[in-house]
Scaffold this motif. Structure first.
Motif, PDB file in Angstrom:
ATOM      1  N   MET A   1      46.727  -8.046  -7.315  1.00 32.40           N
ATOM      2  CA  MET A   1      46.827  -6.987  -6.334  1.00 32.40           C
ATOM      3  C   MET A   1      45.798  -5.916  -6.685  1.00 32.40           C
ATOM      4  N   LEU A   2      45.198  -5.374  -5.658  1.00 30.25           N
ATOM      5  CA  LEU A   2      44.257  -4.291  -5.857  1.00 30.25           C
ATOM      6  C   LEU A   2      44.999  -2.954  -5.830  1.00 30.25           C
ATOM      7  N   LYS A   3      44.465  -1.982  -6.561  1.00 25.31           N
ATOM      8  CA  LYS A   3      45.078  -0.655  -6.579  1.00 25.31           C
ATOM      9  C   LYS A   3      45.165  -0.090  -5.164  1.00 25.31           C
ATOM     10  N   LYS A   4      44.133  -0.320  -4.384  1.00 28.35           N
ATOM     11  CA  LYS A   4      44.096   0.144  -2.993  1.00 28.35           C
ATOM     12  C   LYS A   4      45.287  -0.415  -2.205  1.00 28.35           C
ATOM     13  N   GLN A   5      45.619  -1.676  -2.412  1.00 22.58           N
ATOM     14  CA  GLN A   5      46.740  -2.301  -1.714  1.00 22.58           C
ATOM     15  C   GLN A   5      48.068  -1.686  -2.153  1.00 22.58           C
ATOM     16  N   ALA A   6      48.189  -1.406  -3.434  1.00 15.47           N
ATOM     17  CA  ALA A   6      49.409  -0.787  -3.945  1.00 15.47           C
ATOM     18  C   ALA A   6      49.607   0.589  -3.318  1.00 15.47           C
ATOM     19  N   VAL A   7      48.524   1.354  -3.227  1.00 19.20           N
ATOM     20  CA  VAL A   7      48.596   2.689  -2.631  1.00 19.20           C
ATOM     21  C   VAL A   7      48.959   2.575  -1.154  1.00 19.20           C
ATOM     22  N   GLU A   8      48.343   1.640  -0.438  1.00 18.36           N
ATOM     23  CA  GLU A   8      48.635   1.448   0.987  1.00 18.36           C
ATOM     24  C   GLU A   8      50.096   1.079   1.204  1.00 18.36           C
ATOM     25  N   LEU A   9      50.650   0.312   0.294  1.00 22.18           N
ATOM     26  CA  LEU A   9      52.047  -0.104   0.402  1.00 22.18           C
ATOM     27  C   LEU A   9      52.986   1.103   0.371  1.00 22.18           C
TER      28      LEU A   9
END
Length: 69
Positions: free
Chosen positions: A1-9
């Motif tokens: 998982m990318l950090k960007k995806q975690a933040v978007e979640l």
């Protein structure tokens, strides 16, 4: 998982940090591609908080899609 995806979640870095019980400065120290342990923490917190995780799980299970995201 990318950090960007975690933040978007979670919506924001602050919300991500809050959901994990971290200070948001800890999130800024994460690498762009999260370790398996970090990914597990993010997904676990998302489940606990009722976040919609199906799109993220699809990316985790398809590494080719992850690079395109």
């Amino acid at each position: 998982m990318l950090k960007k995806q975690a933040v978007e979640l979670f919506g924001t870095r602050a919300e991500l940090a809050r959901g994990l019980g971290y200070h948001r400065s800890r999130i800024s120290q994460w690498p762009e591609e999260l370790t398996q342990q970090q990914t597990d923490h993010v997904v676990g917190a998302a489940v606990r908080l009722g976040k919609p995780i199906k799109p993220i799980l699809k990316l985790i299970n398809n590494p080719q899609d992850r690079k395109a995201a």
